[in-house]
Design a protein around this motif. Structure first.
Motif, PDB file in Angstrom:
ATOM      1  N   GLY A   2       0.804  -1.214   0.000  1.00 36.41           N
ATOM      2  CA  GLY A   2       0.000   0.000   0.000  1.00 36.41           C
ATOM      3  C   GLY A   2       0.836   1.264   0.000  1.00 36.41           C
TER       4      GLY A   2
ATOM      5  N   GLU B  32      -3.163   9.132   5.602  1.00 40.89           N
ATOM      6  CA  GLU B  32      -4.334   8.588   4.945  1.00 40.89           C
ATOM      7  C   GLU B  32      -3.953   7.612   3.832  1.00 40.89           C
ATOM      8  N   PHE B  33      -4.876   6.710   3.549  1.00 43.12           N
ATOM      9  CA  PHE B  33      -4.683   5.720   2.512  1.00 43.12           C
ATOM     10  C   PHE B  33      -4.728   6.388   1.133  1.00 43.12           C
TER      11      PHE B  33
ATOM     12  N   TYR C  34      -6.686  -0.924  -5.368  1.00 46.30           N
ATOM     13  CA  TYR C  34      -7.625  -0.130  -4.585  1.00 46.30           C
ATOM     14  C   TYR C  34      -7.103   1.298  -4.546  1.00 46.30           C
TER      15      TYR C  34
ATOM     16  N   THR D 252      -8.083   5.510  -3.092  1.00 46.12           N
ATOM     17  CA  THR D 252      -8.966   6.446  -2.441  1.00 46.12           C
ATOM     18  C   THR D 252      -9.621   7.293  -3.529  1.00 46.12           C
TER      19      THR D 252
ATOM     20  N   LYS E  69      -7.443  -0.276   3.313  1.00 45.76           N
ATOM     21  CA  LYS E  69      -7.366   1.154   3.600  1.00 45.76           C
ATOM     22  C   LYS E  69      -6.984   1.425   5.052  1.00 45.76           C
TER      23      LYS E  69
END
Length: 127
Positions: free
Chosen positions: A35, A46-47, A59, A61, A109
């Motif tokens: 990630g 934050e992700f 994935y 945001t 996340k």
């Protein structure tokens, strides 16, 4: 010992592009989820994006969808974050993280699922 080393950060004008790299070493990372997170001044981390090294699933945001892509070169044990059409609000320290359980859901996340973290690389986008 597991090490994650980010590189590729820098100063860029709004609308420009950068590619961040995360080189992983110390063990085999097959099956991991990798990630990217970021932390802007005065804000919480934050992700940003994640990729499953086993399935290739990705994935993002919402704020970076359509602008950022994430990819993994398993042979090189390296994960990339391609950032296009950068905006001043993308300015932050970007961190790479590795999840040994290979999470493949919205749980990617959550910072708590990641076991290893890099030191971060600064991205500054000027207006």
């Amino acid at each position: 010992q597991v090490q994650l080393v980010e590189s590729g950060g820098g100063l860029v004008q709004a609308g420009g592009s950068l590619r961040l790299s995360c080189a992983a070493s110390g063990r085999t990372f097959s099956g991991y989820t990798m990630g990217w997170f970021r932390q802007a001044p005065g804000k919480e981390r934050e992700f940003v994006a994640a990729v499953s090294r086993s399935t290739g699933g990705t994935y993002f945001t919402d704020s970076v969808k359509g602008r950022f892509t994430i990819s993994s070169d398993n042979a090189k044990n390296t994960v990339y974050l391609q950032m296009n059409n950068l905006k001043p609000e993308d300015t932050a320290v970007y961190y790479c993280a590795a999840d040994r359980d290979g999470t493949q859901s919205v749980l990617v996340k959550r910072q708590s699922v990641y076991d290893y973290w890099g030191q971060g690389t600064q991205v500054t986008v000027s207006s």
